[in-house]
Enzyme design. Sequence first.
Site, PDB file in Angstrom:
ATOM      1  N   LEU A 123       0.813  -1.223   0.000  1.00  0.00           N
ATOM      2  CA  LEU A 123       0.000   0.000   0.000  1.00  0.00           C
ATOM      3  C   LEU A 123       0.846   1.272   0.000  1.00  0.00           C
ATOM      4  O   LEU A 123       0.356   2.350   0.329  1.00  0.00           O
ATOM      5  CB  LEU A 123      -0.920   0.007   1.228  1.00  0.00           C
ATOM      6  CG  LEU A 123      -2.012  -1.064   1.277  1.00  0.00           C
ATOM      7  CD1 LEU A 123      -2.741  -1.028   2.613  1.00  0.00           C
ATOM      8  CD2 LEU A 123      -3.009  -0.892   0.136  1.00  0.00           C
ATOM      9  N   VAL A 125       2.052   3.322  -2.281  1.00  0.00           N
ATOM     10  CA  VAL A 125       1.593   4.462  -3.092  1.00  0.00           C
ATOM     11  C   VAL A 125       0.380   5.124  -2.429  1.00  0.00           C
ATOM     12  O   VAL A 125       0.317   6.350  -2.292  1.00  0.00           O
ATOM     13  CB  VAL A 125       1.242   4.017  -4.534  1.00  0.00           C
ATOM     14  CG1 VAL A 125       0.575   5.154  -5.311  1.00  0.00           C
ATOM     15  CG2 VAL A 125       2.498   3.561  -5.259  1.00  0.00           C
ATOM     16  N   TYR A 126      -0.571   4.301  -2.007  1.00  0.00           N
ATOM     17  CA  TYR A 126      -1.791   4.797  -1.356  1.00  0.00           C
ATOM     18  C   TYR A 126      -1.460   5.549  -0.066  1.00  0.00           C
ATOM     19  O   TYR A 126      -1.924   6.669   0.153  1.00  0.00           O
ATOM     20  CB  TYR A 126      -2.695   3.595  -1.074  1.00  0.00           C
ATOM     21  CG  TYR A 126      -3.906   3.880  -0.224  1.00  0.00           C
ATOM     22  CD1 TYR A 126      -4.971   4.633  -0.702  1.00  0.00           C
ATOM     23  CD2 TYR A 126      -4.009   3.359   1.070  1.00  0.00           C
ATOM     24  CE1 TYR A 126      -6.096   4.873   0.075  1.00  0.00           C
ATOM     25  CE2 TYR A 126      -5.126   3.585   1.846  1.00  0.00           C
ATOM     26  CZ  TYR A 126      -6.165   4.345   1.353  1.00  0.00           C
ATOM     27  OH  TYR A 126      -7.268   4.583   2.125  1.00  0.00           O
ATOM     28  N   LEU A 127      -0.631   4.946   0.777  1.00  0.00           N
ATOM     29  CA  LEU A 127      -0.283   5.576   2.055  1.00  0.00           C
ATOM     30  C   LEU A 127       0.571   6.825   1.831  1.00  0.00           C
ATOM     31  O   LEU A 127       0.457   7.802   2.575  1.00  0.00           O
ATOM     32  CB  LEU A 127       0.442   4.575   2.953  1.00  0.00           C
ATOM     33  CG  LEU A 127      -0.414   3.390   3.435  1.00  0.00           C
ATOM     34  CD1 LEU A 127       0.446   2.379   4.178  1.00  0.00           C
ATOM     35  CD2 LEU A 127      -1.557   3.856   4.323  1.00  0.00           C
ATOM     36  N   LYS A 130      -1.814   9.568   0.953  1.00  0.00           N
ATOM     37  CA  LYS A 130      -2.491  10.014   2.174  1.00  0.00           C
ATOM     38  C   LYS A 130      -1.563  10.901   3.010  1.00  0.00           C
ATOM     39  O   LYS A 130      -1.987  11.922   3.559  1.00  0.00           O
ATOM     40  CB  LYS A 130      -2.939   8.808   3.010  1.00  0.00           C
ATOM     41  CG  LYS A 130      -4.095   8.022   2.413  1.00  0.00           C
ATOM     42  CD  LYS A 130      -5.386   8.791   2.500  1.00  0.00           C
ATOM     43  CE  LYS A 130      -6.592   7.979   2.096  1.00  0.00           C
ATOM     44  NZ  LYS A 130      -7.781   8.825   1.912  1.00  0.00           N
TER      45      LYS A 130
END
Length: 214
Positions: A123, A125-127, A130
């Site tokens: 995760l 890229v996602y984190l 964020k």
Amino acid sequence: MEKILIVGASGNTGKRVIEILNNSQSFEPVAMIRKEEQKEIFDDMDVKWVLADLEEKVDHALKGIDKVIFAAGSGGKTGTDKTIAIDQDGAIKMIDAAKKAKVKKFVMLSAMGADEPSKNKKLEVYLGAKKKADEHLRESGLDYTILRPGALTDDMGLAKVKLAEKLNEEGEISRDDVAFLLVMSLADPLVKNKTFEALEGKESIKNAIIDLSK
């Protein structure tokens, strides 16, 4: 009554937020939707809506809005481009528009692990997206709350949680309880300018959020 814009209103968590706000004496929800066909859900609930896309102009969505709950997200399972467009650039665009509109508080739904994205390769890229959005919000000058829950489940909420600025453990929390935490964070004195993590636990949501606000 304060008008609350819910970004990501048609998502699983966003819908729960709308339901809670719709039964509130203090807040009036306004659902931000991306497609015209999504309006029926909110018309049926007698909830106001505004058409706006995080990948386009959003300033008009903030007209007359007092506070924002940002619950939009790619969920970490979409491609890199979409994740950055929504979770990072879209969030930053909304924060800037909220500042311009002088909203009183911006409540951000982030994710546990966003402080150290490289620790979760799946995760990352996602984190990372964020994390950049959270940093932008902290530096914006807006009053804010950043909620970083553990893995989200569709289980029934028990209204019992464990909250801390850093929990140092993994776990789950229901979307119901996350929605309640987001709504409680709208209250001006509560968790003001705080970033905190949340998992299911043993303390009532109300007591936990008051304790964290001290």
